[in-house]
Design an enzyme around this catalytic site. Structure first.
Site, mmCIF file in Angstrom:
data_model
loop_
_atom_site.group_PDB
_atom_site.id
_atom_site.type_symbol
_atom_site.label_atom_id
_atom_site.label_comp_id
_atom_site.label_asym_id
_atom_site.label_seq_id
_atom_site.Cartn_x
_atom_site.Cartn_y
_atom_site.Cartn_z
ATOM 1 N N ASN A 285 0.864 -1.176 0.000
ATOM 2 C CA ASN A 285 0.000 0.000 0.000
ATOM 3 C C ASN A 285 0.906 1.232 0.000
ATOM 4 O O ASN A 285 1.479 1.585 1.030
ATOM 5 C CB ASN A 285 -0.903 -0.014 1.237
ATOM 6 C CG ASN A 285 -1.767 1.228 1.335
ATOM 7 O OD1 ASN A 285 -1.899 1.995 0.389
ATOM 8 N ND2 ASN A 285 -2.359 1.435 2.502
ATOM 9 N N TRP A 286 1.032 1.870 -1.161
ATOM 10 C CA TRP A 286 1.979 2.981 -1.287
ATOM 11 C C TRP A 286 1.457 4.276 -0.670
ATOM 12 O O TRP A 286 2.198 5.236 -0.547
ATOM 13 C CB TRP A 286 2.295 3.217 -2.759
ATOM 14 C CG TRP A 286 3.018 2.085 -3.422
ATOM 15 C CD1 TRP A 286 3.428 0.913 -2.834
ATOM 16 C CD2 TRP A 286 3.416 1.995 -4.784
ATOM 17 N NE1 TRP A 286 4.049 0.108 -3.758
ATOM 18 C CE2 TRP A 286 4.056 0.743 -4.964
ATOM 19 C CE3 TRP A 286 3.292 2.844 -5.883
ATOM 20 C CZ2 TRP A 286 4.574 0.341 -6.191
ATOM 21 C CZ3 TRP A 286 3.804 2.442 -7.108
ATOM 22 C CH2 TRP A 286 4.449 1.208 -7.267
ATOM 23 N N LYS A 287 0.176 4.309 -0.337
ATOM 24 C CA LYS A 287 -0.446 5.493 0.270
ATOM 25 C C LYS A 287 -0.179 6.728 -0.609
ATOM 26 O O LYS A 287 -0.196 6.621 -1.827
ATOM 27 C CB LYS A 287 0.038 5.661 1.711
ATOM 28 C CG LYS A 287 -0.180 4.379 2.539
ATOM 29 C CD LYS A 287 0.097 4.547 3.991
ATOM 30 C CE LYS A 287 -0.134 3.225 4.713
ATOM 31 N NZ LYS A 287 0.047 3.345 6.172
ATOM 32 N N HIS B 151 -9.305 1.028 5.298
ATOM 33 C CA HIS B 151 -8.004 1.210 5.942
ATOM 34 C C HIS B 151 -8.161 2.173 7.114
ATOM 35 O O HIS B 151 -8.977 3.093 7.081
ATOM 36 C CB HIS B 151 -6.987 1.743 4.942
ATOM 37 C CG HIS B 151 -5.580 1.705 5.451
ATOM 38 N ND1 HIS B 151 -5.082 2.670 6.292
ATOM 39 C CD2 HIS B 151 -4.578 0.813 5.240
ATOM 40 C CE1 HIS B 151 -3.820 2.376 6.582
ATOM 41 N NE2 HIS B 151 -3.495 1.256 5.965
ATOM 42 N N GLU C 119 -6.579 4.623 8.100
ATOM 43 C CA GLU C 119 -6.431 6.044 7.763
ATOM 44 C C GLU C 119 -7.701 6.589 7.117
ATOM 45 O O GLU C 119 -8.028 7.766 7.287
ATOM 46 C CB GLU C 119 -5.210 6.237 6.860
ATOM 47 C CG GLU C 119 -3.913 5.990 7.610
ATOM 48 C CD GLU C 119 -2.768 5.490 6.758
ATOM 49 O OE1 GLU C 119 -1.739 5.114 7.330
ATOM 50 O OE2 GLU C 119 -2.908 5.447 5.516
ATOM 51 N N GLU D 72 -4.900 -4.888 10.761
ATOM 52 C CA GLU D 72 -3.870 -3.874 10.970
ATOM 53 C C GLU D 72 -4.137 -3.124 12.277
ATOM 54 O O GLU D 72 -4.973 -2.222 12.316
ATOM 55 C CB GLU D 72 -3.864 -2.872 9.810
ATOM 56 C CG GLU D 72 -3.479 -3.469 8.475
ATOM 57 C CD GLU D 72 -3.099 -2.393 7.474
ATOM 58 O OE1 GLU D 72 -2.042 -2.539 6.846
ATOM 59 O OE2 GLU D 72 -3.837 -1.403 7.346
ATOM 60 N N GLY E 281 2.967 2.450 10.721
ATOM 61 C CA GLY E 281 3.860 3.576 10.521
ATOM 62 C C GLY E 281 4.532 4.068 11.782
ATOM 63 O O GLY E 281 5.170 5.120 11.779
ATOM 64 N N SER F 290 3.862 -1.987 10.300
ATOM 65 C CA SER F 290 5.320 -1.965 10.457
ATOM 66 C C SER F 290 5.960 -3.314 10.138
ATOM 67 O O SER F 290 6.885 -3.764 10.824
ATOM 68 C CB SER F 290 5.706 -1.508 11.873
ATOM 69 O OG SER F 290 5.259 -0.187 12.122
ATOM 70 N N GLY G 139 3.084 -1.182 4.274
ATOM 71 C CA GLY G 139 3.097 0.247 4.009
ATOM 72 C C GLY G 139 4.480 0.726 3.608
ATOM 73 O O GLY G 139 4.931 0.521 2.494
ATOM 74 N N GLY G 140 5.188 1.355 4.544
ATOM 75 C CA GLY G 140 6.471 1.993 4.232
ATOM 76 C C GLY G 140 7.486 1.086 3.586
ATOM 77 O O GLY G 140 8.223 1.508 2.676
#
Length: 255
Positions: A9-11, A94, A96, A166, A172, A212, A233-234
């Site tokens: 997920n590149w957000k 998600h 967010e 999640e 993150g 993470s 994610g990251g």
């Protein structure tokens, strides 16, 4: 055995050149793979990323979608538009979107219905905040999000469902649920699916872990019985890290 699924997920990250470079680096390594792999770039780069994927074994996904097929909905994207640019998966609910944008279970359910009806494959995200975990409400929160998101849809309708657990406190933050903590919630989710839809359906659903995930902890997480991959994610923004997670997943599952 459920085929493991690792999705990035590149957000709201990367520009077009960076997105294309990243997926080309992945494609070089993923001509064939025992682990299913997906990337979910920002809407504006879906077409460029689809072209860069070429014939590599990488699925294209979107980070969100709207429930209407067309109309006066400024800024929104429909399932049909996603299909038009070769999307296969859509992330829904998600944290967010829930906690920053303010999406409700009712809205997420409407989106899930639209995704199912269109033939796209949903990745439904669930997870608790640190306050909810500390209050001992993890299972209650996850159950409410599952029930609200899935609603009265049947097992037959949900044949392509993927669930991503999640914990909000681990996204993150560099803080990660322990393998045992993650497995406990994954087991609870599969048990809830068993009660609602029956054991055959519950055993077929892939449940990803997100929060993470890194190459250094992926192996221990993916070795858990009810964890079937990761929503990353990251670490999905760097080819070496993402490939490290994919390889750790394959090794943990004996593939």
């Amino acid at each position: 055995m459920r085929r493991p699924f690792v999705a990035g997920n590149w957000k709201m990250n990367l520009n077009q050149a960076e997105a294309v470079k990243l997926v080309r680096e992945l494609a070089e390594e993923l001509k064939s793979n025992a682990v299913e792999v997906g990337v979910c770039p920002p809407f504006v780069y879906l077409t460029s990323v689809a072209v860069a994927i070429g014939d590599a074994e990488i699925r294209l996904g979107a980070q969100d979608v709207y429930f209407e097929s067309n109309g006066a909905f400024t800024g929104e994207i429909s399932c049909q538009m996603l299909q038009d640019v070769c999307c296969e998966y859509v992330i829904l609910g998600h944290s967010e979107r829930r906690h920053v944008i303010g999406e409700t279970d009712q809205l997420i359910h409407r989106k899930l219905q639209a995704v199912i009806n269109s033939g796209l494959k949903p990745i439904l995200c669930v997870g608790e905040t640190i306050e909810q975990r500390d209050a001992g409400r993890t299972e209650k929160v996850v159950q409410e999000q599952l029930a609200g998101g899935l609603g009265d849809l049947s097992a037959a309708q949900l044949g392509n469902l993927v669930i991503a657990y999640e914990p909000v406190w681990a996204i993150g933050t560099g803080r990660n649920a322990t393998p045992d903590q993650a497995q406990d919630v994954h087991r609870f989710i599969r048990g809830w699916l068993t009660q609602k839809f029956g054991p055959q359906f519950a055993q077929s659903v892939r449940i990803q872990y997100g929060g993470s995930v890194k190459p250094s902890n992926a192996g221990e997480l993916m070795a858990q019985t009810d964890i079937d991959g990761a929503l990353v994610g990251g670490a999905s923004l760097k080819a070496a890290d993402f490939l490290g997670i994919i390889r750790a997943t394959a090794q943990a599952k004996g593939l």
